[in-house]
Design an enzyme around this catalytic site. Structure first.
Site, PDB file in Angstrom:
ATOM      1  N   LYS A 127      85.001 -41.623   0.996  1.00 56.09           N
ATOM      2  CA  LYS A 127      85.258 -43.058   0.740  1.00 56.09           C
ATOM      3  C   LYS A 127      85.109 -42.896  -0.953  1.00 56.09           C
ATOM      4  O   LYS A 127      84.319 -42.749  -1.602  1.00 56.09           O
ATOM      5  CB  LYS A 127      83.851 -43.794   0.852  1.00 56.09           C
ATOM      6  CG  LYS A 127      84.174 -45.512   0.872  1.00 56.09           C
ATOM      7  CD  LYS A 127      82.879 -46.073   0.522  1.00 56.09           C
ATOM      8  CE  LYS A 127      82.515 -46.240  -0.905  1.00 56.09           C
ATOM      9  NZ  LYS A 127      83.481 -46.966  -1.913  1.00 56.09           N
ATOM     10  N   GLU A 162      75.440 -35.044  -6.577  1.00 60.44           N
ATOM     11  CA  GLU A 162      75.505 -35.041  -8.280  1.00 60.44           C
ATOM     12  C   GLU A 162      75.491 -36.679  -8.723  1.00 60.44           C
ATOM     13  O   GLU A 162      76.220 -37.338  -8.545  1.00 60.44           O
ATOM     14  CB  GLU A 162      77.185 -34.581  -8.320  1.00 60.44           C
ATOM     15  CG  GLU A 162      77.514 -33.399  -7.608  1.00 60.44           C
ATOM     16  CD  GLU A 162      76.762 -32.215  -8.268  1.00 60.44           C
ATOM     17  OE1 GLU A 162      76.387 -32.238  -9.328  1.00 60.44           O
ATOM     18  OE2 GLU A 162      77.030 -31.049  -7.676  1.00 60.44           O
ATOM     19  N   CYS A 172      79.591 -37.940 -16.523  1.00 63.85           N
ATOM     20  CA  CYS A 172      78.300 -37.667 -15.973  1.00 63.85           C
ATOM     21  C   CYS A 172      77.627 -36.571 -16.936  1.00 63.85           C
ATOM     22  O   CYS A 172      76.276 -36.611 -17.037  1.00 63.85           O
ATOM     23  CB  CYS A 172      78.118 -37.097 -14.649  1.00 63.85           C
ATOM     24  SG  CYS A 172      79.246 -35.711 -14.334  1.00 63.85           S
ATOM     25  N   GLU A 213      71.107 -43.890 -18.649  1.00 59.56           N
ATOM     26  CA  GLU A 213      72.530 -43.527 -18.683  1.00 59.56           C
ATOM     27  C   GLU A 213      73.515 -45.175 -18.881  1.00 59.56           C
ATOM     28  O   GLU A 213      73.398 -45.789 -18.042  1.00 59.56           O
ATOM     29  CB  GLU A 213      72.959 -43.122 -17.224  1.00 59.56           C
ATOM     30  CG  GLU A 213      74.551 -42.573 -17.426  1.00 59.56           C
ATOM     31  CD  GLU A 213      74.754 -41.765 -16.051  1.00 59.56           C
ATOM     32  OE1 GLU A 213      74.538 -42.395 -14.851  1.00 59.56           O
ATOM     33  OE2 GLU A 213      75.294 -40.762 -16.161  1.00 59.56           O
TER      34      GLU A 213
HETATM   35  P1  NDP Z   1      77.908 -45.645  -8.173  1.00 60.01           P
HETATM   36  O1  NDP Z   1      76.631 -45.101  -7.676  1.00 60.01           O
HETATM   37  O2  NDP Z   1      77.675 -47.146  -8.220  1.00 60.01           O
HETATM   38  O3  NDP Z   1      78.917 -45.470  -6.867  1.00 60.01           O
HETATM   39  C1  NDP Z   1      79.304 -44.355  -6.411  1.00 60.01           C
HETATM   40  C2  NDP Z   1      80.118 -44.280  -5.118  1.00 60.01           C
HETATM   41  O4  NDP Z   1      79.105 -44.873  -4.072  1.00 60.01           O
HETATM   42  C3  NDP Z   1      81.307 -45.478  -5.256  1.00 60.01           C
HETATM   43  O5  NDP Z   1      82.185 -44.944  -4.109  1.00 60.01           O
HETATM   44  C4  NDP Z   1      80.479 -46.537  -4.514  1.00 60.01           C
HETATM   45  O6  NDP Z   1      81.138 -47.620  -3.790  1.00 60.01           O
HETATM   46  C5  NDP Z   1      79.632 -45.966  -3.592  1.00 60.01           C
HETATM   47  N1  NDP Z   1      78.513 -46.722  -3.218  1.00 60.01           N
HETATM   48  C6  NDP Z   1      77.891 -47.734  -3.785  1.00 60.01           C
HETATM   49  N2  NDP Z   1      76.663 -48.416  -3.202  1.00 60.01           N
HETATM   50  C7  NDP Z   1      76.695 -47.694  -1.994  1.00 60.01           C
HETATM   51  C8  NDP Z   1      75.627 -47.560  -0.832  1.00 60.01           C
HETATM   52  N3  NDP Z   1      74.620 -48.540  -0.781  1.00 60.01           N
HETATM   53  N4  NDP Z   1      76.103 -46.568   0.341  1.00 60.01           N
HETATM   54  C9  NDP Z   1      77.024 -45.928  -0.036  1.00 60.01           C
HETATM   55  N5  NDP Z   1      77.859 -45.651  -1.116  1.00 60.01           N
HETATM   56  C10 NDP Z   1      77.679 -46.619  -2.028  1.00 60.01           C
HETATM   57  O7  NDP Z   1      78.462 -45.096  -9.234  1.00 60.01           O
HETATM   58  P2  NDP Z   1      79.897 -45.096  -9.956  1.00 60.01           P
HETATM   59  O8  NDP Z   1      80.867 -45.609  -9.314  1.00 60.01           O
HETATM   60  O9  NDP Z   1      79.478 -46.489 -10.612  1.00 60.01           O
HETATM   61  O10 NDP Z   1      80.003 -44.106 -10.990  1.00 60.01           O
HETATM   62  C11 NDP Z   1      79.362 -43.717 -11.980  1.00 60.01           C
HETATM   63  C12 NDP Z   1      78.183 -42.991 -11.690  1.00 60.01           C
HETATM   64  O11 NDP Z   1      78.636 -41.853 -11.364  1.00 60.01           O
HETATM   65  C13 NDP Z   1      77.250 -42.711 -13.142  1.00 60.01           C
HETATM   66  O12 NDP Z   1      75.730 -43.042 -13.081  1.00 60.01           O
HETATM   67  C14 NDP Z   1      77.334 -41.279 -13.251  1.00 60.01           C
HETATM   68  O13 NDP Z   1      76.546 -40.401 -13.902  1.00 60.01           O
HETATM   69  C15 NDP Z   1      77.689 -40.697 -11.792  1.00 60.01           C
HETATM   70  N6  NDP Z   1      78.546 -39.564 -11.679  1.00 60.01           N
HETATM   71  C16 NDP Z   1      77.999 -38.424 -11.778  1.00 60.01           C
HETATM   72  C17 NDP Z   1      78.665 -37.070 -11.541  1.00 60.01           C
HETATM   73  C18 NDP Z   1      78.028 -35.781 -11.216  1.00 60.01           C
HETATM   74  O14 NDP Z   1      78.689 -34.972 -10.916  1.00 60.01           O
HETATM   75  N7  NDP Z   1      76.644 -35.686 -11.613  1.00 60.01           N
HETATM   76  C19 NDP Z   1      80.048 -37.148 -11.824  1.00 60.01           C
HETATM   77  C20 NDP Z   1      80.694 -38.624 -12.108  1.00 60.01           C
HETATM   78  C21 NDP Z   1      79.938 -39.589 -12.143  1.00 60.01           C
HETATM   79  P3  NDP Z   1      81.917 -48.852  -4.544  1.00 60.01           P
HETATM   80  O15 NDP Z   1      82.788 -48.348  -5.418  1.00 60.01           O
HETATM   81  O16 NDP Z   1      82.571 -49.430  -3.570  1.00 60.01           O
HETATM   82  O17 NDP Z   1      80.450 -49.871  -4.899  1.00 60.01           O
END
Ligand code: NDP
Length: 516
Positions: A177, A252, A286, A386
């Site tokens: 997803k 991650e 990230c 962040e």
């Molecule tokens: P989110 O945590 O908001 O979303 C990540 C994914 O989770 C999206 O596909 C989102 O869907 C989905 N999601 C949101 N809520 C739920 C839920 N309740 N249950 C299941 N899935 C859910 O992060 P962002 O997309 O905003 O990305 C940015 C974040 O990702 C930053 O905090 C960053 O640090 C982190 N990140 C970490 C990395 C790492 O390797 N450690 C690498 C890249 C990013 P939808 O888009 O539909 O809301």
């Protein structure tokens, strides 16, 4: 006229069961440019059932590693053949500058599939265990089953590859997803997996809202493992949901990574390095080096040069090869960046440059922000939370002990860098940092052959390399009784079976006992 994208599900492309779609917005213009099928709980159910069949009955988990490797190499080749289109799609969908999309994103996808093909081709799934008198023991590494993969918006196609490649290389089926802001390149990658001939149900891609499609996927009793990249907050929710059926999780999560500049540094090189560390992809990374700790002895000169060069960088549309920084992914994320700029000023940080939306000629509807530098204190929110935007907090330190203490004063522990003219000094500092990756005199160098992941609230588990490969495998121990000689003299229920000396001197292994 916008393009339309369908779900990759059950070995084919399909509309969502509800018939609903959502729009993908190009952040360079603020305008919709694609319609995307919106998956809901019904589609998730269909996809996990197809994945279950692919895993329980299909050929994929039963193939030899080298056969799966050949399929992964085919995917890599198809990505290479479609590199130009994929890079342009990433630029429009996610706001990646076209330079970055071509040189970093697509290249990383190809090398990720190749690296995991190489590991699959090793066929190391069986290993003899130390000898034990009267029995032969070995372990098998087996695929886990159906893996749910949930990815964020910042590196859509790379994140999709980071999840799909190891999951399928090890013989699992995967349902991905992608983030709702950026679903297109993940759908295209899924489509290329079908084109490469992967069996039905092995790779499926379902864009849909996190709270609906994401949660249904994580909660499904047909799913065995969840691999998530995203915010720490959603990671926490995923762990809670996955606990219902004790699913394996790799997470991650977020970061607030330090860039430590020692006083013996090559100033010219390190200024560019720190800027690259924080402003690469607008800080929507990230591992972004969002806290620069600079030795007091060089602080004034270093920061003056840093500010000057930040002001010289070009903010512009993603498709313009001259843009250093493209747009922020979405309007809401741009507003988050602005909120943190306000917070920084309210809490007394000194704004050294930036702090405003950036005006880009002919792209008034786009989501642009100036690279922003604050002189800050490590306890401030802008140095602890962040932001995921182009905002740097610069903080002076007196000596290396203080630099290490400040750098480690964070709930996160994902990445970081040390800049120094002396490798022994840099290594000493690097080894004291509580983070999953430390770069010395470099930044953002991620290699699919080396492990990547976080300490503390930056995550659980590792991606990439042999360690990341094994995150997608179960371990089974098989004990083979060699002839029953020991049992014939000592019945099973007699737990006082005496230890026998090994007949051949060798490493000492404790005798096997009934489990307790
Ligand atoms: P989110 O945590 O908001 O979303 C990540 C994914 O989770 C999206 O596909 C989102 O869907 C989905 N999601 C949101 N809520 C739920 C839920 N309740 N249950 C299941 N899935 C859910 O992060 P962002 O997309 O905003 O990305 C940015 C974040 O990702 C930053 O905090 C960053 O640090 C982190 N990140 C970490 C990395 C790492 O390797 N450690 C690498 C890249 C990013 P939808 O888009 O539909 O809301």
């Amino acid at each position: 006229m916008t393009d339309s994208y369908r779900l990759v599900i059950g070995g084919d492309l399909a509309d969502a069961a509800s018939g609903e779609t959502f729009q993908s917005i190009d952040p360079s213009t603020g305008e919709a440019f694609a319609d995307v099928a919106k998956a809901g709980a019904e589609d998730v159910q269909w996809a996990v059932e197809a994945a279950r069949r692919a895993f329980d009955e299909g050929p994929w988990p039963r193939m030899k590693g080298r056969e799966r490797a050949a399929a992964l190499l085919k995917v890599a080749d198809l990505v290479k053949q479609n590199a130009g289109e994929l890079a342009e799609l990433e630029a429009h969908d996610a706001g990646h500058t076209i330079r970055m999309a071509k040189n970093a994103d697509v290249g990383m996808v190809i090398s990720t599939f190749r690296a995991f093909a190489e590991l699959a081709g090793r066929e190391d799934d069986e290993e003899a265990l130390p000898r034990n008198p009267g029995s032969f023991n070995y372990l098998r590494r087996e695929p886990i089953g159906v893996c749910a993969a949930i990815t964020p918006w910042n590196f859509p196609i790379q994140m999709a590859a980071w999840k799909i490649a190891p999951a399928i290389a090890t013989g699992n089926a995967v349902v991905l997803k992608p983030a709702s802001y950026t679903p297109l390149t993940s759908l295209e990658l899924g489509r290329l997996c079908l084109e490469a001939g992967l069996p039905e149900g092995v790779v499926q891609v379902l864009p849909g809202p996190g709270a609906a499609a994401g949660e249904s996927l994580v909660e499904s009793p047909l799913v065995d493992k969840v691999a998530f990249t995203g915010s720490t907050e959603v990671g926490r929710r995923i762990m809670q949901l996955a606990s219902g059926t004790i699913k394996k999780c790799t997470l991650e999560l977020g970061g607030k990574s330090p860039s430590i500049v020692l006083d013996d540094v090559d100033m010219d090189y390190a200024v560019d390095g720190v800027l690259w560390g924080v402003f690469f992809h607008n800080g929507q990374v990230c591992t972004a080096g969002t806290r620069a700790f600079v030795a007091r002895a060089i602080y004034e000169d270093f920061v003056a040069e840093l500010v000057k060069r930040a002001e010289e960088s070009t903010v512009g549309p993603a498709m313009d090869p001259a843009s250093d920084l493209g747009p922020i992914v979405a309007k809401t994320q741009l507003e988050t960046v602005e909120r943190y700029v306000d917070i920084g000023q309210q809490e007394g940080a000194k704004l050294l440059t930036g702090g405003e939306r950036a005006a880009v000629d002919g792209h008034g509807g786009g989501f642009y922000h100036q690279p922003t530098v604050f002189a800050a204190d490590n306890s401030m929110k802008i140095a602890q939370e962040e932001i995921f935007g182009p905002v740097l907090a610069v903080i002076p330190f007196e000596d290396e002990d203080e630099a290490v203490r400040l750098a480690n004063d964070s709930i996160y522990g994902l990445g970081g860098a040390v800049w120094s003219g002396s490798l022994p000094r840099a290594v000493k500092v690097a080894e004291q940092l509580r983070t999953g990756t430390v770069w010395i005199n470099d930044y953002h160098m991620i290699n699919p052959r080396y492990p990547f992941g976080g300490y503390k609230q930056s995550g659980i588990g590792r991606e990439h390399g042999k360690i990341g490969f094994d995150e997608y495998r179960e371990i089974k121990h098989i004990h083979v009784d060699l002839g029953g000689q020991v049992r014939s003299r000592h019945p099973w229920w007699d737990i006082s079976v005496p230890k026998r000396e090994p007949r051949v001197p060798g490493p000492e292994t404790p005798g096997s006992k009934p489990a307790g």
